[in-house]
Design a protein around this motif. Sequence first.
Motif, PDB file in Angstrom:
ATOM      1  N   ALA A 279       0.841  -1.215   0.000  1.00 44.53           N
ATOM      2  CA  ALA A 279       0.000   0.000   0.000  1.00 44.53           C
ATOM      3  C   ALA A 279       0.869   1.256   0.000  1.00 44.53           C
ATOM      4  CB  ALA A 279      -0.939   0.002   1.197  1.00 44.53           C
ATOM      5  N   LEU A 280       1.997   1.189   0.716  1.00 41.99           N
ATOM      6  CA  LEU A 280       2.866   2.378   0.771  1.00 41.99           C
ATOM      7  C   LEU A 280       3.610   2.571  -0.553  1.00 41.99           C
ATOM      8  CD1 LEU A 280       4.224   2.001   4.420  1.00 41.99           C
ATOM      9  CD2 LEU A 280       2.307   3.386   3.598  1.00 41.99           C
ATOM     10  N   LEU A 281       3.979   1.451  -1.183  1.00 44.17           N
ATOM     11  CA  LEU A 281       4.628   1.583  -2.499  1.00 44.17           C
ATOM     12  C   LEU A 281       3.628   2.102  -3.532  1.00 44.17           C
ATOM     13  CD1 LEU A 281       6.847  -1.649  -2.650  1.00 44.17           C
ATOM     14  CD2 LEU A 281       7.576   0.704  -2.243  1.00 44.17           C
ATOM     15  N   ARG A 282       2.377   1.685  -3.399  1.00 49.62           N
ATOM     16  CA  ARG A 282       1.346   2.113  -4.361  1.00 49.62           C
ATOM     17  C   ARG A 282       0.964   3.582  -4.183  1.00 49.62           C
ATOM     18  NH1 ARG A 282      -1.885  -2.580  -3.332  1.00 49.62           N
ATOM     19  NH2 ARG A 282      -1.265  -3.982  -4.975  1.00 49.62           N
ATOM     20  N   HIS A 283       0.786   3.981  -2.930  1.00 51.58           N
ATOM     21  CA  HIS A 283       0.205   5.309  -2.680  1.00 51.58           C
ATOM     22  C   HIS A 283       1.174   6.326  -2.093  1.00 51.58           C
ATOM     23  CE1 HIS A 283      -3.588   3.296  -3.454  1.00 51.58           C
ATOM     24  NE2 HIS A 283      -3.358   2.453  -2.479  1.00 51.58           N
ATOM     25  N   GLY A 284       2.380   5.879  -1.729  1.00 56.89           N
ATOM     26  CA  GLY A 284       3.357   6.803  -1.158  1.00 56.89           C
ATOM     27  C   GLY A 284       3.306   6.808   0.363  1.00 56.89           C
ATOM     28  N   PRO A 285       4.367   7.319   0.987  1.00 56.01           N
ATOM     29  CA  PRO A 285       4.478   7.244   2.453  1.00 56.01           C
ATOM     30  C   PRO A 285       3.389   8.026   3.189  1.00 56.01           C
ATOM     31  CG  PRO A 285       6.298   8.502   1.510  1.00 56.01           C
ATOM     32  CD  PRO A 285       5.569   7.899   0.358  1.00 56.01           C
ATOM     33  N   GLU A 286       2.857   9.099   2.547  1.00 64.36           N
ATOM     34  CA  GLU A 286       1.836   9.911   3.215  1.00 64.36           C
ATOM     35  C   GLU A 286       0.551   9.114   3.441  1.00 64.36           C
ATOM     36  OE1 GLU A 286       3.872  11.142   0.789  1.00 64.36           O
ATOM     37  OE2 GLU A 286       5.003  12.257   2.316  1.00 64.36           O
ATOM     38  N   TYR A 287       0.422   7.987   2.740  1.00 62.44           N
ATOM     39  CA  TYR A 287      -0.770   7.143   2.879  1.00 62.44           C
ATOM     40  C   TYR A 287      -0.911   6.581   4.306  1.00 62.44           C
ATOM     41  CZ  TYR A 287      -4.320   3.738   1.435  1.00 62.44           C
ATOM     42  OH  TYR A 287      -5.478   3.018   1.296  1.00 62.44           O
ATOM     43  N   VAL A 288       0.192   6.595   5.043  1.00 65.32           N
ATOM     44  CA  VAL A 288       0.141   6.172   6.457  1.00 65.32           C
ATOM     45  C   VAL A 288      -0.963   6.943   7.193  1.00 65.32           C
ATOM     46  CG1 VAL A 288       1.394   6.302   8.645  1.00 65.32           C
ATOM     47  CG2 VAL A 288       2.559   5.501   6.588  1.00 65.32           C
ATOM     48  N   THR A 289      -1.094   8.218   6.879  1.00 64.64           N
ATOM     49  CA  THR A 289      -2.101   9.055   7.554  1.00 64.64           C
ATOM     50  C   THR A 289      -3.510   8.518   7.289  1.00 64.64           C
ATOM     51  OG1 THR A 289      -0.627  10.894   7.131  1.00 64.64           O
ATOM     52  CG2 THR A 289      -2.808  11.456   7.906  1.00 64.64           C
ATOM     53  N   VAL A 290      -3.745   8.067   6.060  1.00 68.78           N
ATOM     54  CA  VAL A 290      -5.065   7.521   5.711  1.00 68.78           C
ATOM     55  C   VAL A 290      -5.339   6.265   6.546  1.00 68.78           C
ATOM     56  CG1 VAL A 290      -6.416   6.486   3.831  1.00 68.78           C
ATOM     57  CG2 VAL A 290      -4.934   8.451   3.363  1.00 68.78           C
TER      58      VAL A 290
END
Length: 342
Positions: A279-290
């Motif tokens: 998920a982080l590779l797909r959406h980027g590190p900021e996706y952690v917030t989601v």
Amino acid sequence: MARLATTPDLSTQYAGLTLRNPIVASPSPENAHLPWLKRLDAAGIGAVVLPSLFQEQMEAQDRAAAAVLAQTQDNNPEAQSYLPTSVTGPYGVGPEEYLDLIRTAKAELSVPVIASLNGSDVAGWVEYAAEMEKAGADALELNIYYVPVDITQSGTEMEARYLRVLEAVRAQVRLPIIVKIPPFFSSVGHMAGQLVAAGANGLVIFNRYIQPDIELARLRLSRRLELSAPAEMRLPLLWTAVLAGRVDCALAASCGVEGPDEVVKFLLAGSDVVMTTSALLRHGPEYVTVLRDGLSNWLAARGLASVSQVRGVMSKARLRESGAYERANYIRLIETYSAEHA
Ligand SMILES: Cc1cc2nc3c(=O)[nH]c(=O)nc-3n(C[C@H](O)[C@H](O)[C@H](O)COP(=O)(O)O)c2cc1C
């Protein structure tokens, strides 16, 4: 439904570490880069696992060092140019740089930094565990990646190999050791208990084995590494639920996390933390917030004050429905399917 005025408490204990929330970035090539790690930290990750340092790299490094020594002693010109490229491994980070990465990550990040060692049998490489501890890693993830292609090897021998490697690494360090295991044991629960007895403080459920594909046009094995899909969470969900509260170690659920729903499900099954790479590779590190906010909102919408209130609620040990994870449920599922398709 009751709503909380305050944000739920997501803080989590994981193999002796205190995390601000249960979302952990599992190893990926991007985790070898400090800017990426800092973005994960800023986005609210609970902890990071660095990519693996592979047995093959450490052995190549030791061979190179031995060759340099031989060159100094024997003035052997061949040895001078001997530096196998595999020292730098798939991430371009050799053993020495890896230790630097641990030091820098520890200095620059506000969250625990877990180093990852990847090997398949006991040899000198296990000593790098001690170097990782000295460099400041908060814990060690031990990925014993071994495909038993020798079909004469018994399950007992396979299990003994895992235990030997763990014991050898355990002898090197006092750090928490978390073993990343595959699902391919005859009795996953019994193996989990043996690993705990041999010194594991946590288990990652599960390692995702490479499952080959064949390129028909070229008649060769495909070299593409696919990112995971949410359906892949079912097997780790089953075993997390079966093991939760029944083995004396931390549990990290891994594989198939795409959004907050998968995070909540793994926690309900009983994991202490939930890991994500794809998920982080797909959406980027900021996706952690989601992921984090999705978990927080899910709890708040149900009036729950902390993540500990949901952890393990759906585990085998706590589910009232008897046989939910067993054969009886399998038969019920088939009955339901047959009724729906009659
Ligand atoms: C490109 C890539 C590189 C990976 N490198 C490592 C590694 O060095 N060590 C390791 O233990 N796992 C490694 N993994 C596996 C992931 O950490 C994780 O276990 C797996 O992708 C399943 O989790 P996910 O469904 O969240 O992706 C890698 C995965 C990917 C996609």
